[in-house]
Design an enzyme around this catalytic site. Structure first.
Site, mmCIF file in Angstrom:
data_model
loop_
_atom_site.group_PDB
_atom_site.id
_atom_site.type_symbol
_atom_site.label_atom_id
_atom_site.label_comp_id
_atom_site.label_asym_id
_atom_site.label_seq_id
_atom_site.Cartn_x
_atom_site.Cartn_y
_atom_site.Cartn_z
ATOM 1 N N LYS A 254 43.634 -46.273 -69.061
ATOM 2 C CA LYS A 254 42.374 -45.651 -68.687
ATOM 3 C C LYS A 254 42.366 -44.151 -68.974
ATOM 4 O O LYS A 254 41.315 -43.603 -69.294
ATOM 5 C CB LYS A 254 41.974 -45.965 -67.239
ATOM 6 N N ARG B 26 40.587 -44.054 -55.598
ATOM 7 C CA ARG B 26 41.724 -44.953 -55.545
ATOM 8 C C ARG B 26 41.785 -45.720 -54.233
ATOM 9 O O ARG B 26 42.652 -46.575 -54.059
ATOM 10 C CB ARG B 26 42.988 -44.123 -55.681
ATOM 11 N N ARG C 166 56.406 -45.298 -71.684
ATOM 12 C CA ARG C 166 55.898 -43.965 -71.333
ATOM 13 C C ARG C 166 56.959 -43.158 -70.582
ATOM 14 O O ARG C 166 57.056 -41.946 -70.756
ATOM 15 C CB ARG C 166 54.615 -44.098 -70.484
ATOM 16 N N ARG D 234 57.922 -38.999 -67.421
ATOM 17 C CA ARG D 234 57.268 -38.970 -66.107
ATOM 18 C C ARG D 234 58.128 -39.739 -65.114
ATOM 19 O O ARG D 234 58.339 -40.935 -65.267
ATOM 20 C CB ARG D 234 55.883 -39.607 -66.202
ATOM 21 N N ARG E 44 53.936 -48.148 -57.389
ATOM 22 C CA ARG E 44 52.567 -47.727 -57.743
ATOM 23 C C ARG E 44 51.673 -48.947 -57.949
ATOM 24 O O ARG E 44 50.498 -48.939 -57.567
ATOM 25 C CB ARG E 44 52.578 -46.847 -58.994
HETATM 26 P P1 AMP Z 1 47.871 -40.993 -62.113
HETATM 27 O O1 AMP Z 1 48.231 -40.050 -63.207
HETATM 28 O O2 AMP Z 1 46.398 -41.209 -61.981
HETATM 29 O O3 AMP Z 1 48.628 -42.296 -62.202
HETATM 30 O O4 AMP Z 1 48.314 -40.307 -60.732
HETATM 31 C C1 AMP Z 1 49.673 -39.975 -60.485
HETATM 32 C C2 AMP Z 1 49.900 -39.866 -58.990
HETATM 33 O O5 AMP Z 1 49.058 -38.842 -58.431
HETATM 34 C C3 AMP Z 1 49.577 -41.107 -58.177
HETATM 35 O O6 AMP Z 1 50.636 -42.050 -58.177
HETATM 36 C C4 AMP Z 1 49.312 -40.528 -56.801
HETATM 37 O O7 AMP Z 1 50.519 -40.165 -56.148
HETATM 38 C C5 AMP Z 1 48.576 -39.232 -57.152
HETATM 39 N N1 AMP Z 1 47.115 -39.449 -57.247
HETATM 40 C C6 AMP Z 1 46.341 -39.356 -58.370
HETATM 41 N N2 AMP Z 1 45.062 -39.623 -58.096
HETATM 42 C C7 AMP Z 1 44.999 -39.916 -56.776
HETATM 43 C C8 AMP Z 1 43.961 -40.297 -55.889
HETATM 44 N N3 AMP Z 1 42.681 -40.448 -56.310
HETATM 45 N N4 AMP Z 1 44.270 -40.512 -54.577
HETATM 46 C C9 AMP Z 1 45.534 -40.369 -54.125
HETATM 47 N N5 AMP Z 1 46.568 -40.023 -54.905
HETATM 48 C C10 AMP Z 1 46.317 -39.785 -56.223
#
Ligand code: AMP
Length: 195
Positions: free
Chosen positions: A13, A88, A127, A133, A144
């Protein structure tokens, strides 16, 4: 257009949000990217979020909602935006609905990227190697995914009830998936939400 992208971690996404943002000439807003930048810069937000992100858990709704409230109020987001990684939780979905309503706006669509779990695990291992990461490592990635199923998946029904959900098969080349995103958006866009 005001669009949210839903889907499990590793569903592509983020890549698709950036591409669609270019096509629509609106910003792609990634809460994950904002948080990672804050961690790197050691800001108060970053210091708060770092340990939670490393465990694969979610940062608090209050913190994320206030971050999004500020971001969507910026001038570049006036004409629309794509939200990648937000909402989320149902709480975040409701907060977004309220804050848009307060501004006299609404969402145009919620695009849900569908990718089988086996494909996600393979993509994440790649990745983790390519980008380093920490939260893409297998143990954290599994957490996750668990958090996604428990907290984020209910948003599909939330948006389906509102007639906004557009499912997209996320397996295939970047170009093929991008074409499906365009088709899905054309099907779900409601005249009253066009902007
Ligand atoms: P992502 O890059 O979107 O996978 O986000 C990486 C991490 O950031 C997630 O595993 C959460 O710890 C935190 N995070 C990102 N977006 C959110 C959100 N909308 N609500 C809560 N935590 C978030």
């Amino acid at each position: 257009m005001r669009i949210v992208f839903l889907g499990p971690p590793g569903s592509g996404k983020g890549t698709q949000a950036k591409l669609l943002a270019e096509r629509l000439k609106v910003p792609a807003i990634s809460t994950g990217d904002i948080l990672r930048a804050a961690v790197k810069d050691r800001t108060p937000l970053g210091l708060q979020a770092q340990a939670i992100m490393e465990k694969g858990e979610l940062v608090s709704d209050a913190l994320i909602v206030s971050l999004i409230r500020d971001r969507v109020a910026q001038t570049d987001a006036r004409g629309g935006f794509i939200l990648d990684g937000f909402p989320r939780t149902l709480e975040q979905g409701r907060a977004l609905e309220t804050l848009l309503l307060e501004a006299g706006e609404g969402l145009s669509a919620a695009v849900n990227f569908e990718v089988p779990e086996s494909a996600l695990v393979d993509r994440m291992a790649g990745r983790a190697r390519a980008e380093g990461r920490a939260d893409d490592r297998p143990e954290t990635f599994r957490e996750r995914l668990r958090v996604y199923r428990e907290k984020t998946e209910p948003l599909q029904a939330f948006y389906a009830e509102r007639g906004l959900l557009a499912g997209v098969d996320g397996v295939g080349t970047v170009e093929a998936v991008a074409a499906r995103v365009d088709e899905a958006l054309a099907a779900v866009r409601r005249p009253e939400n066009r902007a």
